[in-house]
Design a protein around this motif. Sequence first.
Motif, PDB file in Angstrom:
ATOM      1  N   GLY A 204     -21.891  34.988 -27.055  1.00  0.00           N
ATOM      2  CA  GLY A 204     -22.997  35.456 -26.238  1.00  0.00           C
ATOM      3  C   GLY A 204     -22.620  35.527 -24.763  1.00  0.00           C
ATOM      4  N   ASP A 205     -23.601  35.447 -23.903  1.00  0.00           N
ATOM      5  CA  ASP A 205     -23.388  35.509 -22.457  1.00  0.00           C
ATOM      6  C   ASP A 205     -22.937  34.128 -21.976  1.00  0.00           C
ATOM      7  N   LEU A 206     -21.680  33.793 -22.264  1.00  0.00           N
ATOM      8  CA  LEU A 206     -21.148  32.453 -22.013  1.00  0.00           C
ATOM      9  C   LEU A 206     -20.865  32.249 -20.526  1.00  0.00           C
ATOM     10  N   ALA A 207     -21.497  31.223 -19.956  1.00  0.00           N
ATOM     11  CA  ALA A 207     -21.316  30.952 -18.526  1.00  0.00           C
ATOM     12  C   ALA A 207     -19.865  30.611 -18.201  1.00  0.00           C
ATOM     13  N   ALA A 208     -19.182  29.933 -19.106  1.00  0.00           N
ATOM     14  CA  ALA A 208     -17.800  29.515 -18.861  1.00  0.00           C
ATOM     15  C   ALA A 208     -16.850  30.700 -18.762  1.00  0.00           C
ATOM     16  N   ALA A 209     -17.257  31.874 -19.272  1.00  0.00           N
ATOM     17  CA  ALA A 209     -16.419  33.071 -19.205  1.00  0.00           C
ATOM     18  C   ALA A 209     -16.835  34.002 -18.076  1.00  0.00           C
ATOM     19  N   SER A 210     -17.727  33.516 -17.200  1.00  0.00           N
ATOM     20  CA  SER A 210     -18.223  34.294 -16.062  1.00  0.00           C
ATOM     21  C   SER A 210     -17.660  33.683 -14.788  1.00  0.00           C
ATOM     22  N   PHE A 211     -16.701  34.369 -14.159  1.00  0.00           N
ATOM     23  CA  PHE A 211     -15.931  33.768 -13.074  1.00  0.00           C
ATOM     24  C   PHE A 211     -16.276  34.337 -11.703  1.00  0.00           C
TER      25      PHE A 211
END
Length: 231
Positions: A75-82
């Motif tokens: 999903g919209d994973l925060a850890a993959a949003s840099f």
Amino acid sequence: MATRYSPRIVTDGLVWAIDAASPRCYDGSGSVTDLVAGAEGNTALDVNSTPGVGDVTRFGGCWDFDGSDDRISFGDLAAASFGTGDFSAEIVFENDYLSSWRSLMGKGASGGTGWSITCNGNILHMDIDAPDNTHFTIQSITAGLIYHLVAVWDRSGNAIAYVNGQQKLSTDLTGQPDSVNTANNFALGSYLGGTSWDLNGRIYLARLYNKALTAAEATQNFRAVKGRFGL
């Protein structure tokens, strides 16, 4: 993490990790669990096939993608949003079929804001769209061989890639200053977790870092797994 690595992997900046050899990450069915923060990814795979997802006969475990409708989505994973910061992605993978575009992992890019790691036929790429859609060519790959890749997006410097411990790419990235954040799914094995750019092959492990890994750190992570995969 339950899975032991020798030498130890880099943990500074590690924000997400999966490894098919870890029962804590994947027990052979259902969701895939991030080993860092416990985020769960939904699978759309032919689970428990032989060989198949969680196949323990291949180097301790793998996720096997059939090239048509298999995928893992977080999903919209925060850890993959840099955002506009530096980041790195690591993956151990094996392609069975090298034809057209295939997605290994990513969150956007290829026509929309974000980043990804893809293959176009036998050409391995690291990608960014922030704001311009760019596929950086890393190297050619061969079907049936396992590769360890560390891709580094140094936002004030270069896009850098290491394959099996060797630097294969270093090219200017300063023309991509915008945020890579997007509401799109972070997915492995297909574009955005949908049914396009489907991987035909296997993923053994993957990791994300919220920093630019150095050459020494990329080498450290390669040495931690090269014995397992005979690299």
